[in-house]
Design an enzyme around this catalytic site. Structure first.
Site, PDB file in Angstrom:
ATOM      1  N   GLU A   1      30.858  -7.902 -13.145  1.00  0.00           N
ATOM      2  CA  GLU A   1      31.455  -7.391 -14.396  1.00  0.00           C
ATOM      3  C   GLU A   1      30.695  -7.887 -15.628  1.00  0.00           C
ATOM      4  OE1 GLU A   1      35.746  -7.828 -14.582  1.00  0.00           O
ATOM      5  OE2 GLU A   1      35.694  -7.791 -16.775  1.00  0.00           O
TER       6      GLU A   1
ATOM      7  N   LYS B   1      44.124 -12.640 -14.152  1.00  0.00           N
ATOM      8  CA  LYS B   1      42.896 -11.936 -13.719  1.00  0.00           C
ATOM      9  C   LYS B   1      41.714 -12.437 -14.545  1.00  0.00           C
ATOM     10  CE  LYS B   1      39.763  -8.498 -13.261  1.00  0.00           C
ATOM     11  NZ  LYS B   1      38.513  -8.328 -14.026  1.00  0.00           N
TER      12      LYS B   1
ATOM     13  N   ASP C   1      35.302 -19.390   0.056  1.00  0.00           N
ATOM     14  CA  ASP C   1      36.192 -18.291   0.424  1.00  0.00           C
ATOM     15  C   ASP C   1      37.070 -17.938  -0.785  1.00  0.00           C
ATOM     16  OD1 ASP C   1      38.235 -16.701   1.385  1.00  0.00           O
ATOM     17  OD2 ASP C   1      38.551 -17.868   3.213  1.00  0.00           O
TER      18      ASP C   1
ATOM     19  N   HIS D   1      32.995  -6.144 -24.912  1.00  0.00           N
ATOM     20  CA  HIS D   1      32.934  -5.677 -23.541  1.00  0.00           C
ATOM     21  C   HIS D   1      32.063  -4.422 -23.425  1.00  0.00           C
ATOM     22  CE1 HIS D   1      35.171  -6.554 -19.850  1.00  0.00           C
ATOM     23  NE2 HIS D   1      34.847  -5.316 -19.513  1.00  0.00           N
TER      24      HIS D   1
END
Ligand code: MEV
Length: 435
Positions: A83, A266, A282, A379
């Site tokens: 991202e 998030k 992991d 962004h």
């Protein structure tokens, strides 16, 4: 000499120049960086030993977060993420946090939970008593299953019994608590579960159910705190105190509303996962633990909160962090091994603190943007670069195409192709590629 992770202008130089800077700062040889990362850090032959039915490997960008100082020590932090803006945001916010002294971390011991489910339990009180009375025997059985870990100073530490559901469920679960040292511990903990289950069922007069670790490893948490001076928070339109007040409002929003808390978290996991992946750990386990922990009170809540205290913005984050610096993928993945050398961490606890610190930085960057200009401005600027690359731009043309489509407020592949055509037909393309 103490390491630094402050490299002004780093984003403006080429990939080779960045490798040289990181090499100087961390002692990882530039050749080693190239060997470990070129081709995605993993060849197909090695990948074939990892998983089944391998056709090849699948690369993601590998960047580094800068300015990260945890408990007074600087780290150049590898981040693997697709991202745009995540690495830049973590670096920028870490710089703000550094102005207030950096991140302070408190790290729990590496205790994991091995769960043994018991079913058809007829007398839960007697079963519980029998298990508690035989605790030493259970701990010894557990240790016998993991001699390597015991030799490294880890091993079984405690036994806990929990009744589940009502009498009609006839179910209980036993937790064996294992100190995993610098291993993530999944295999060790699962081995213990399988080694002690029959004896536990015998003691409880019950049957064995599942035997597996819990990813809600809430005895293995990390707590991060930071102080951000108001002046570094200001924007063109708002002073630092106003921005801080906006960030506190953003925090309260997440504390009061699970819909917002999910997105807030998030943003934290943007930073955490990128470090977890770069170090061969992991990330599904870390994600599962994070969200289960966030919901533990009964309401899904933010992992990080913000308050104004003593004239500064104070951020706090707490989350479980089961990472390893030994074993598993880490033994064989050249990219993951490079990341650990670059990070210069003493062990899994310090690695977890750095990952969580980058999570808190990512959260600060997101809530600051949301409380001021909105997220899209920064962004979309970075997103435009990926769109420019997808349209076929190369070298300095990437920035030029990106700038044009941002200015036109049309960040689409078509717009990028048109901008590229214009630049190439006017001859700008040739110069852009050359310089
Ligand atoms: C995007 O990847 C993450 C954010 O949505 C996080 C947030 O809203 O806090 C910007």
């Amino acid at each position: 000499m103490a390491r630094t992770s402050r490299f002004p202008g780093f984003y403006k130089i080429t990939v080779d120049e960045r490798r040289a800077v990181v090499s100087d700062a961390t002692g990882c040889e530039a050749g080693d960086i190239a060997r470990s990362l070129d081709g995605g850090g993993l060849d197909a032959e090695t990948a074939d030993k990892f998983v089944e039915n391998v056709l090849g490997t699948y690369a993601l960008p590998y960047g580094v977060a800068l300015n990260v100082r945890v408990n007074g020590k600087d780290h150049v932090v590898p981040m693997v993420v697709e991202e745009p803006s995540v690495v830049a945001a973590a670096s920028n916010a870490s710089k703000m946090i550094r102005a207030g002294g950096g991140f302070e971390a408190e790290i729990d011991p590496p205790l994991m939970i091995s769960q043994i489910q018991l079913v058809d339990v007829d007398g839960p009180a007697l079963a519980e008593e029998a298990i508690r009375e035989h605790k030493r025997e259970i701990l010894a059985l557990a240790d016998a299953a993991i001699p390597g870990l015991v030799a490294r100073g880890g091993g079984a530490r405690d036994v806990e019994v929990r009744r589940l559901g009502g009498p009609e469920d006839r179910m209980m679960v036993v937790h064996v608590i294992i100190d995993c040292r610098d291993a993530m511990g999944a295999n060790l903990v699962n081995s213990v579960a399988e080694a002690v289950a029959d004896r536990l069922a015998e003691l409880a007069g019950a049957k064995v159910g599942l035997r597996i670790l819990s990813n809600l490893c809430d005895k293995r948490c990390v707590r991060i705190r930071c102080n951000v001076p108001f002046d570094v928070l200001s924007t063109d339109d708002m002073d630092g105190a106003q921005v801080a007040a906006g960030i506190v409002n953003a925090s309260r929003f997440a504390e009061l509303d699970p819909y917002r808390a999910a997105t807030h978290n998030k943003g934290i996991m943007n930073g955490v996962d990128a470090v977890v992946i770069a170090t061969g750990n992991d990330w599904r386990a870390v994600e599962a633990g994070a969200h289960a922990f966030a919901a533990k009170s009964g309401q899904y809540s933010p992992l990080a909160t913000w308050r104004v205290e003593g004239g500064a913005l104070v951020g706090r984050l707490e989350m479980p962090m089961a990472l390893g610096t030994v074993g598993g993928t880490l033994r064989v993945h050249p990219g993951a091994r490079l990341s650990l050398r670059m990070l210069d961490v003493e062990g899994a606890g310090e690695l977890g603190a750095v990952a969580a610190a980058v999570g808190l930085a990512s959260n600060l960057a997101a809530v600051r943007a949301l409380a001021t200009d909105g997220i899209q401005r920064g962004h979309m600027g970075l997103h435009a670069r990926s769109v420019a690359v997808a349209a076929g731009a190369k070298g300095k043309l990437v920035e030029k195409v990106a700038a044009l489509i941002v200015e036109a407020r049309d960040i689409t592949l078509d717009a990028a192709k048109r901008a590229l055509d214009v630049l190439t037909s006017t001859g700008e393309g040739a110069t852009a590629i050359e310089d």
